[in-house]
Enzyme design. Structure first.
Site, short mmCIF file in Angstrom:
data_model
loop_
_atom_site.label_atom_id
_atom_site.label_comp_id
_atom_site.label_asym_id
_atom_site.label_seq_id
_atom_site.Cartn_x
_atom_site.Cartn_y
_atom_site.Cartn_z
N THR A 268 -4.71 -11.09 -2.98
CA THR A 268 -3.93 -11.16 -1.75
C THR A 268 -2.93 -12.29 -1.88
O THR A 268 -3.28 -13.36 -2.40
CB THR A 268 -4.80 -11.38 -0.49
N ASP B 101 -10.51 -10.25 2.27
CA ASP B 101 -11.81 -10.29 2.97
C ASP B 101 -12.21 -8.94 3.57
O ASP B 101 -13.39 -8.58 3.59
CB ASP B 101 -11.86 -11.41 4.02
N ARG C 277 -5.16 0.46 3.78
CA ARG C 277 -6.08 -0.20 4.71
C ARG C 277 -6.81 0.94 5.41
O ARG C 277 -6.22 1.66 6.20
CB ARG C 277 -5.32 -1.07 5.71
N ASP D 149 -6.03 -17.03 1.06
CA ASP D 149 -6.85 -17.54 2.17
C ASP D 149 -8.35 -17.28 1.97
O ASP D 149 -9.10 -17.24 2.95
CB ASP D 149 -6.37 -16.92 3.50
N ARG E 216 -0.39 -14.13 8.20
CA ARG E 216 -0.60 -13.95 9.64
C ARG E 216 -1.69 -14.87 10.17
O ARG E 216 -1.69 -15.23 11.34
CB ARG E 216 -0.89 -12.49 9.98
N ASP F 90 -1.94 -14.12 0.34
CA ASP F 90 -2.18 -15.16 1.35
C ASP F 90 -2.95 -16.37 0.84
O ASP F 90 -2.93 -17.43 1.47
CB ASP F 90 -2.95 -14.56 2.54
N GLY G 276 -3.53 -5.21 1.39
CA GLY G 276 -2.15 -5.41 0.96
C GLY G 276 -2.07 -5.57 -0.56
O GLY G 276 -2.91 -6.23 -1.15
O1 F6P Z 1 -2.58 -9.97 3.67
C1 F6P Z 1 -1.38 -9.95 2.99
C2 F6P Z 1 -0.23 -9.75 3.95
O2 F6P Z 1 0.95 -9.69 3.18
C3 F6P Z 1 -0.10 -10.77 5.07
O3 F6P Z 1 0.51 -11.97 4.69
C4 F6P Z 1 0.70 -10.01 6.07
O4 F6P Z 1 0.51 -10.50 7.37
C5 F6P Z 1 0.14 -8.61 5.93
O5 F6P Z 1 -0.36 -8.50 4.62
C6 F6P Z 1 1.12 -7.52 6.19
O6 F6P Z 1 0.46 -6.30 6.02
P1 F6P Z 1 1.16 -4.87 6.06
O7 F6P Z 1 2.04 -4.79 4.85
O8 F6P Z 1 0.04 -3.90 6.01
O9 F6P Z 1 1.93 -4.83 7.31
#
Ligand code: F6P
Length: 330
Positions: A133, A110, A79, A137, A179, A135, A18
């Site tokens: 990221t 990660d 991704r 995390d 998430r 997050d 992301g």
């Molecule tokens: O990992 C970053 C993040 O924004 C998370 O908080 C979220 O769950 C996810 O990416 C959403 O990913 P995508 O935009 O690929 O649906």
């Protein structure tokens, strides 16, 4: 194994997973630092997808001008499922060899570092990671690039919701990203003065939430803002709102999902600063012969954390902050 002696001459940088505000500031710092050390720098578009496709361009100092303030990533991101396969990684290796690239700097989370680690084990191309990221995390760093901006964006949104919630005496569930972890929700909740914060790590069930709302209702608090992390175990914002609607018809709960708004926009001052420091440190680390490590920031000091730890160890939520948030909401 984690410190190599090979001389690095041609370095490639990519963003993966992301996007996060501040990634451009990190790319700029990597390109400018590498140029300072007379390395040839390349940008790989769309992370591992672009590596497989050979979507690689030469980057010069001037190419990263005027991007420090921009959200997203000029290198695009993806991704990649193909990179999870040995065939995909072989194609990626061939593309790197075709461009004589002998070191990598990966900006992501990660999943990005897991890919870099496996790739190093298979093909021996040194890689340093930069945590990017929203997050926050990742173990080994107090901050990941994009987190601060995402929290600021979410707080700004909640402030606006507060005005209408107050005017109508309404209960609002606001869902933020995350998430697997509740860092964004926790900080957004504290910073916006939320009535409750529901995150994957706290497992507050609806009954407990109702008791909490009843407590706050005793002091004539007629509206409330509940911040919910998208990965909340006991239900997302929609599910919780419908359960509360059944129990408290007078509350007329509303739901706002902030979603990808949190991922866009100009990076905050903090994100620009840590991204610049991380990009700079990453290049110096790879020149010094480090590999399979993530740059981190701990107590305002730059650190190198083995991928192994950054990927596998968990960064626990500060339970004291959760306790404090609850007390402050009463
Ligand atoms: O990992 C970053 C993040 O924004 C998370 O908080 C979220 O769950 C996810 O990416 C959403 O990913 P995508 O935009 O690929 O649906």
């Amino acid at each position: 194994m984690n410190k190599m002696k090979t001389e690095i001459r041609r370095l490639a940088v990519y963003s993966s997973g992301g996007d996060a505000p501040g990634m451009n500031a990190a790319i700029r710092a990597v390109v400018r630092t590498a140029s300072y050390y007379d390395l040839h720098v390349f940008g790989i578009y769309r992370g591992y997808e672009g590596m497989i496709d050979g979507d690689i361009v030469r980057l010069d100092k001037g190419d990263v001008g005027n991007i420090i303030h921009r959200g997203g990533t000029i290198l695009k991101t993806a991704r990649s499922t193909r990179f999870r396969t040995p065939e995909g990684r072989k194609l990626a290796y061939e593309a790197l060899v075709a461009n004589d690239i002998d070191a990598l700097i990966a900006i992501g989370g990660d999943g990005t570092f897991t890919g870099g680690k496996i790739f190093f084990e298979e093909y021996g191309i040194p890689v340093i990671g930069i945590p990017g990221t929203i997050d926050n995390d990742l173990f080994g760093t107090d901050y990941t690039i994009g987190f601060d901006t995402a929290v600021n964006t979410a707080i700004e949104a909640v402030d606006r919701i507060r005005d209408t919630a107050d005017s109508h005496n309404r209960l609002f569930f606001v869902e933020v990203m995350g998430r697997d972890t509740g860092y964004i929700a926790l900080n957004t909740g504290i910073g916006s003065g939320a009535g409750a914060i529901l995150i994957p790590e706290s497992s507050i069930d609806v009954e407990t939430l109702i008791k909490h709302l009843e407590k706050t209702a005793k002091r004539q608090k007629l509206f409330s803002l509940i911040i919910v992390a998208e990965g909340n175990e006991n239900g997302n914002a929609q599910k919780l709102a419908s359960e509360i609607r059944d129990r408290f018809p007078d509350y007329d709960p509303k739901v706002t999902i902030i979603g990808h708004l949190q991922r866009g926009g100009a990076p905050s001052a903090l994100d620009r600063l840590i991204a610049s420091r991380m990009g700079f440190k990453a290049v110096e680390a790879i020149i010094e012969g480090h590999t399979n490590k993530m740059v981190g920031i701990q107590n305002n000091q730059m650190k190198l954390i083995p991928f192994e730890d950054a990927i596998n160890k968990s960064k626990d939520i500060d339970k004291d902050l959760l306790r404090m948030a609850e007390i402050l909401s009463l």
